[in-house]
Motif scaffolding. Structure first.
Motif: not given
Length: 540
Positions: A232-257
């Motif tokens: 998975m390539k991360l592209v956006e976090v809660e309204g911010t375009h991110t540096v496009q890092q690649t992850y095999s899994s992603l921690d999503v904490h309560c309330g996060q998008s």
């Protein structure tokens, strides 16, 4: 019908007045009901919106005006809040206890929202009475305007993925446990888009790239998300375009998008989508299915494992999530053009999680104050100058070290102040915190006690801007925020039982200018309750 027609006309006129004719608006009509759901194989009382669990997605574009007419067909008061939607100059519409009167049973209320200068992935949820444990949540997506460049090609598909821990008990049972001063038990499972193990399915075509908008709408647990044999390539976090890092899994904490891209680049089969709890004993796990249209086989093999209790793994991943400084956000200028690390802060607020007994009942708080609801929404009391509802300064901006006590906690802050906020978590669980009305810059997080020397390790260049931040066990997290949005804003933990039992307060960002440039007047259709009942909003 005549009163509703009048409200509709008034809403339209108010919209034009505050937004201008150049911003499109979209209308939604929602009916909120109870209904039977079976996500974990047993019948439960769920909260449905237009008969759906989860509720319908909201699709919008930057600066759209959203006119959402909510009919409350429940036998109790109800409100919806909009996680991450900033409600610029308009906290009246925030949909939480301290800003908005509940919608009475059998009545309706029309929210007037503008997604001003925002893009990205968010969600809505019911904010009162532990309703969130019954459903009533759904995804919000805000697309960029047509001429604003996006730092990746348009995907072949765009999916909302709502994940969260879940109980087999009805929310009313859980609420009674909390109201009796006790802790609720460990959740029974995890849902993906309202479905239990094997229930959620996403269909893709081989060779194409897709976007997943993943939100943790659960009640307490951090969750790890992964797809068998896919990166998975991360592209956006809660309204911010991110540096496009690649992850095999992603921690999503309560309330996060989070938004990720993945390419269907594997052989034509079905693959596991896995969501598991983090930092828990036991570990909860559920699965969905990624189905290729040319699949010749069902999911097979062991369910892919993921991280379990490793805090360092999660902390390092969190630090790797950074803002793409050259990409545009909601406007054409690069996100990096705002040099947040070069602005001097005028104030430091330190917020420490608190837990304890008050009058023999389990309570939680911040800086030793456990929030106690008043009889009137705080924003209305403020607007109408109704005394005795709350007191500005009823919560300190530093930990006091004293015992836990209850108050209607409101902290004052100056409009346009630039503030450093540090969240401290002395407990042995992960907590996450959300600030309504704002997007803030994550500048640092680490274990141990925060000190002024901790600033030496701050990221003052490309920390991600978001609205929900996690704080690891016996750790701290720090942020910078420009208080440029006047209003009464809820600051809360997303650990929902703790929020319900007092781990929240309101930040009153204030100016005495009285100008519509700083804050909109009270909506014409605002409900008035408590000590504000019988007063008048204003002439249109």
């Amino acid at each position: 019908m005549a009163p509703n027609v009048a409200i509709f006309i008034a809403v339209g006129a108010f919209l034009v007045a505050i937004a201008g004719a150049e911003d499109p608006y979209k209308f939604f009509t929602w009916n909120v009901t109870y209904g039977d759901i079976y996500p974990l194989g047993v019948r439960q009382q769920g909260i449905l919106i237009n008969g759906q669990f989860p509720g319908p997605d909201i699709h919008s574009v930057t600066n759209d005006n959203l006119i959402i007419n909510v009919f409350n067909s429940l036998p109790e008061p109800f409100l919806i809040s909009w996680n991450g939607i900033q409600q610029r100059r308009n906290s009246f519409e925030d949909g939480v206890y301290g800003t908005t009167c509940p919608i009475p049973p059998g009545k309706n209320f029309t929210y007037i929202l503008q997604v001003k200068d925002q893009i990205g992935s968010f969600y809505y949820f019911p904010s009162l009475a532990f309703h969130k444990a019954a459903g009533g949540f759904g995804g919000i997506r805000i697309l960029s305007r047509p001429r604003i460049p996006v730092p990746f090609d348009e995907p072949a598909g765009d999916f909302t993925v709502l994940i969260g821990d879940w109980y087999k008990a009805n929310h009313t049972t859980l609420r009674r446990v909390l109201d009796a001063g006790h802790r609720i038990p460990f959740p029974a499972g995890i849902l993906i888009n309202g479905r239990g193990p094997g229930g959620a399915s996403f269909t893709v075509e081989q060779g194409k790239t897709y976007r997943l908008r993943i939100s943790n709408v659960g009640l307490q647990n951090s969750l790890n998300f992964r797809i068998q044999n896919h990166k998975m390539k991360l592209v956006e976090v809660e309204g911010t375009h991110t540096v496009q890092q690649t992850y095999s899994s992603l921690d999503v904490h309560c309330g996060q998008s989070y938004s990720v891209l993945f390419t269907a680049d594997q052989p034509g089969l079905d693959y596991y989508i896995v969501v598991s709890s983090r930092f828990t004993t036991p570990i909860l796990t559920t699965t969905g299915v990624l189905h290729y249209t040319n699949s010749v086989g069902k999911v097979s093999g062991p369910i892919p494992g993921g991280p379990t209790i490793q805090v360092d793994w999660s902390l390092n991943q969190a630090r790797s999530i950074r803002t793409n400084l050259t990409a545009s956000g909601p406007r054409p200028n690069p996100q990096g053009s705002y040099h947040y690390g070069m602005i001097n802060t005028s104030r430091t607020i330190i917020l420490q999680s608190s837990a304890g007994q008050v009058n023999g009942m389990q309570r939680y708080g911040l800086n030793s104050v456990s929030f106690k609801p008043a009889d009137t929404p705080l924003k209305l009391a403020d607007y109408f100058n109704i005394g005795g509802v709350f007191r500005v300064g009823s919560i300190s901006d530093r930990p006091t070290g004293g015992g836990l006590y209850q108050d209607t906690s409101v902290m004052g802050a100056d409009f346009r102040a630039y503030v450093e906020i540090v969240f401290e978590n002395p407990s042995d669980i992960v907590l996450s915190y959300h600030i309504d009305g704002y997007q803030f810059f994550v500048v640092g997080m680490d274990g141990g006690q925060w000190t002024t020397a901790s600033r030496n390790g701050y990221n003052l260049r490309d920390g991600v801007a978001r609205s929900t931040i996690q704080v690891y066990p016996k750790s701290w997290s720090a942020l910078y925020v420009a208080l440029d949005n006047v209003g009464m804003w809820n600051v809360r933990t997303e650990y929902w039982a703790r929020q319900y039992l007092g781990e929240q307060f309101y930040l009153r960002v204030y100016t005495n200018s009285g100008s519509i440039r700083d804050e909109f007047p009270i909506p014409k259709n605002a409900r008035l309750c408590g000590r504000a009942a019988g007063r008048h909003t204003r002439p249109l």
